[in-house]
Scaffold this active site. Structure first.
Site, mmCIF file in Angstrom:
data_model
loop_
_atom_site.group_PDB
_atom_site.id
_atom_site.type_symbol
_atom_site.label_atom_id
_atom_site.label_comp_id
_atom_site.label_asym_id
_atom_site.label_seq_id
_atom_site.Cartn_x
_atom_site.Cartn_y
_atom_site.Cartn_z
ATOM 1 N N PRO A 182 -7.375 8.204 -2.412
ATOM 2 C CA PRO A 182 -8.361 9.110 -1.867
ATOM 3 C C PRO A 182 -9.064 8.515 -0.718
ATOM 4 O O PRO A 182 -9.315 7.379 -0.511
ATOM 5 C CB PRO A 182 -9.485 9.479 -2.842
ATOM 6 C CG PRO A 182 -9.263 8.383 -3.789
ATOM 7 C CD PRO A 182 -7.822 7.941 -3.728
ATOM 8 N N ASN A 183 -9.305 9.282 0.418
ATOM 9 C CA ASN A 183 -10.042 9.009 1.493
ATOM 10 C C ASN A 183 -9.531 8.091 2.496
ATOM 11 O O ASN A 183 -10.044 8.020 3.602
ATOM 12 C CB ASN A 183 -11.405 8.708 1.197
ATOM 13 C CG ASN A 183 -12.335 9.778 0.516
ATOM 14 O OD1 ASN A 183 -12.294 10.724 1.168
ATOM 15 N ND2 ASN A 183 -12.771 9.226 -0.703
ATOM 16 N N ARG A 196 -13.548 7.053 9.360
ATOM 17 C CA ARG A 196 -14.079 6.848 8.147
ATOM 18 C C ARG A 196 -14.987 5.415 8.176
ATOM 19 O O ARG A 196 -14.078 4.418 8.411
ATOM 20 C CB ARG A 196 -13.317 6.944 6.986
ATOM 21 C CG ARG A 196 -13.987 6.493 5.649
ATOM 22 C CD ARG A 196 -12.849 6.357 4.682
ATOM 23 N NE ARG A 196 -13.622 6.042 3.237
ATOM 24 C CZ ARG A 196 -12.889 5.529 2.210
ATOM 25 N NH1 ARG A 196 -11.641 5.118 2.414
ATOM 26 N NH2 ARG A 196 -13.667 5.021 1.376
ATOM 27 N N TYR A 238 -14.128 -0.465 7.399
ATOM 28 C CA TYR A 238 -12.563 -0.366 7.402
ATOM 29 C C TYR A 238 -11.871 -0.372 8.820
ATOM 30 O O TYR A 238 -10.824 -0.671 9.007
ATOM 31 C CB TYR A 238 -12.273 1.179 6.712
ATOM 32 C CG TYR A 238 -12.615 1.237 5.535
ATOM 33 C CD1 TYR A 238 -12.312 0.417 4.313
ATOM 34 C CD2 TYR A 238 -13.731 2.330 5.081
ATOM 35 C CE1 TYR A 238 -12.850 0.570 3.244
ATOM 36 C CE2 TYR A 238 -14.120 2.473 3.834
ATOM 37 C CZ TYR A 238 -13.802 1.444 2.969
ATOM 38 O OH TYR A 238 -14.186 1.702 1.476
ATOM 39 N N ASN A 290 -2.895 1.361 -2.614
ATOM 40 C CA ASN A 290 -4.419 1.161 -2.529
ATOM 41 C C ASN A 290 -5.144 2.474 -3.275
ATOM 42 O O ASN A 290 -4.874 3.498 -2.721
ATOM 43 C CB ASN A 290 -4.767 1.233 -1.211
ATOM 44 C CG ASN A 290 -6.044 1.191 -0.783
ATOM 45 O OD1 ASN A 290 -6.918 1.052 -1.589
ATOM 46 N ND2 ASN A 290 -6.682 0.637 0.595
ATOM 47 N N ALA A 342 -11.402 4.570 -4.150
ATOM 48 C CA ALA A 342 -12.242 4.439 -5.423
ATOM 49 C C ALA A 342 -11.813 4.500 -6.652
ATOM 50 O O ALA A 342 -12.251 4.055 -7.601
ATOM 51 C CB ALA A 342 -13.192 5.700 -4.798
ATOM 52 N N GLU A 382 -1.883 -4.351 -5.975
ATOM 53 C CA GLU A 382 -3.025 -3.707 -5.297
ATOM 54 C C GLU A 382 -3.525 -4.089 -4.106
ATOM 55 O O GLU A 382 -3.660 -5.373 -4.093
ATOM 56 C CB GLU A 382 -3.885 -3.946 -6.441
ATOM 57 C CG GLU A 382 -5.504 -3.139 -6.211
ATOM 58 C CD GLU A 382 -6.481 -3.402 -7.357
ATOM 59 O OE1 GLU A 382 -5.961 -3.537 -8.417
ATOM 60 O OE2 GLU A 382 -7.273 -3.590 -7.011
ATOM 61 N N HIS A 410 -6.472 -3.615 -0.697
ATOM 62 C CA HIS A 410 -7.775 -3.184 -0.286
ATOM 63 C C HIS A 410 -7.828 -3.616 0.972
ATOM 64 O O HIS A 410 -7.811 -4.831 1.519
ATOM 65 C CB HIS A 410 -9.108 -3.472 -1.250
ATOM 66 C CG HIS A 410 -8.674 -2.992 -2.518
ATOM 67 N ND1 HIS A 410 -9.135 -1.778 -2.809
ATOM 68 C CD2 HIS A 410 -8.520 -3.638 -3.707
ATOM 69 C CE1 HIS A 410 -8.681 -1.393 -4.176
ATOM 70 N NE2 HIS A 410 -8.353 -2.548 -4.615
ATOM 71 N N ARG A 466 -18.692 -6.352 -2.067
ATOM 72 C CA ARG A 466 -19.511 -5.294 -1.669
ATOM 73 C C ARG A 466 -20.331 -4.939 -2.978
ATOM 74 O O ARG A 466 -20.728 -5.749 -3.578
ATOM 75 C CB ARG A 466 -18.440 -4.123 -1.381
ATOM 76 C CG ARG A 466 -17.567 -4.599 -0.116
ATOM 77 C CD ARG A 466 -16.846 -3.630 0.211
ATOM 78 N NE ARG A 466 -17.346 -2.101 0.542
ATOM 79 C CZ ARG A 466 -16.688 -0.981 0.714
ATOM 80 N NH1 ARG A 466 -15.316 -0.756 0.646
ATOM 81 N NH2 ARG A 466 -17.433 0.176 1.028
ATOM 82 N N ARG A 515 -17.933 -1.568 -7.035
ATOM 83 C CA ARG A 515 -16.692 -2.030 -6.417
ATOM 84 C C ARG A 515 -15.903 -3.249 -6.879
ATOM 85 O O ARG A 515 -14.837 -3.544 -6.603
ATOM 86 C CB ARG A 515 -16.762 -1.957 -4.946
ATOM 87 C CG ARG A 515 -16.943 -0.736 -4.277
ATOM 88 C CD ARG A 515 -16.878 -0.727 -2.899
ATOM 89 N NE ARG A 515 -17.828 0.379 -2.317
ATOM 90 C CZ ARG A 515 -17.368 1.508 -2.261
ATOM 91 N NH1 ARG A 515 -16.141 2.176 -2.518
ATOM 92 N NH2 ARG A 515 -18.228 2.440 -1.508
HETATM 93 C C1 DQA Z 1 -11.093 0.486 -0.763
HETATM 94 C C2 DQA Z 1 -12.066 -0.029 -1.385
HETATM 95 C C3 DQA Z 1 -12.519 1.192 -2.378
HETATM 96 O O1 DQA Z 1 -13.692 0.706 -3.064
HETATM 97 C C4 DQA Z 1 -13.180 2.216 -1.691
HETATM 98 O O2 DQA Z 1 -13.518 3.166 -2.639
HETATM 99 C C5 DQA Z 1 -11.970 2.679 -0.917
HETATM 100 C C6 DQA Z 1 -11.307 1.647 0.134
HETATM 101 C C7 DQA Z 1 -10.292 -0.566 0.424
HETATM 102 O O3 DQA Z 1 -9.375 -0.344 0.878
HETATM 103 O O4 DQA Z 1 -11.349 -1.430 0.757
HETATM 104 O O5 DQA Z 1 -11.815 3.798 -0.589
HETATM 105 O O6 DQA Z 1 -9.744 0.565 -1.418
#
Ligand code: DQA
Length: 141
Positions: free
Chosen positions: A9-10, A17, A22, A73, A76, A97, A99, A106, A110
């Site tokens: 998501p996102n 964003r 990021y 990835n 959240a 995994e 990120h 952070r 998280r």
């Molecule tokens: C993320 C880290 C997560 O905590 C966050 O919710 C994201 C991006 C990262 O790629 O750093 O959406 O996965």
């Protein structure tokens, strides 16, 4: 060798964003990086993005038959999706995994990944290179 990259998501909002966290990189630029590297090494790679937990679960289940590795990835969902964790362990998917940000540096919420224990490993904090490093690991197998 076939690899599936799943963005949670996102991550479709990358580039617009929270740029301080990021960066300016877009999702399509990340995918292009990976596609170029995969092509160079003659391996197949596909990409999937969803903002919806259940869709990611279904994609992990389906991927089991078609792909050797998943670069994931979970966004959240990293921090609370038991459903995604169960999908990975349920189908014994080989998942890395990733990120963009260093989640361990952070906010407290998280710092825990409930996905990481069912993955081969976790790469966090290297921006777009987190994905590239995951693919480099797969290429070295
Ligand atoms: C993320 C880290 C997560 O905590 C966050 O919710 C994201 C991006 C990262 O790629 O750093 O959406 O996965």
């Amino acid at each position: 060798m076939k690899v599936l990259v799943i963005h949670g998501p996102n991550l479709n909002l990358l580039g617009a964003r929270e740029k301080k966290i990021y960066g300016k990189i877009t999702l399509s630029a990340i995918n292009t990086d990976l596609a170029v590297l995969a092509k160079k090494h003659k391996i197949a790679i596909e990409f999937y993005q969803s903002n919806i937990e259940g869709e990611i679960v279904t994609e992990i289940q389906k991927a089991q038959k078609k792909f050797d590795y998943i670069i994931l990835n979970p966004g959240a969902y990293t921090h609370y999706s038991i459903a995604i964790r169960d999908a990975i362990s349920g189908v014994k998917a080989r998942v890395i995994e990733v990120h963009l940000s260093n989640i361990h540096a952070r906010e407290k919420f998280r710092r825990e990944s409930i996905i990481a224990p069912v993955c081969i490993g976790q790469i966090a904090g290297f921006g777009r290179d987190s994905y590239r490093l995951a693919l480099e690991y797969i290429l070295a197998r």
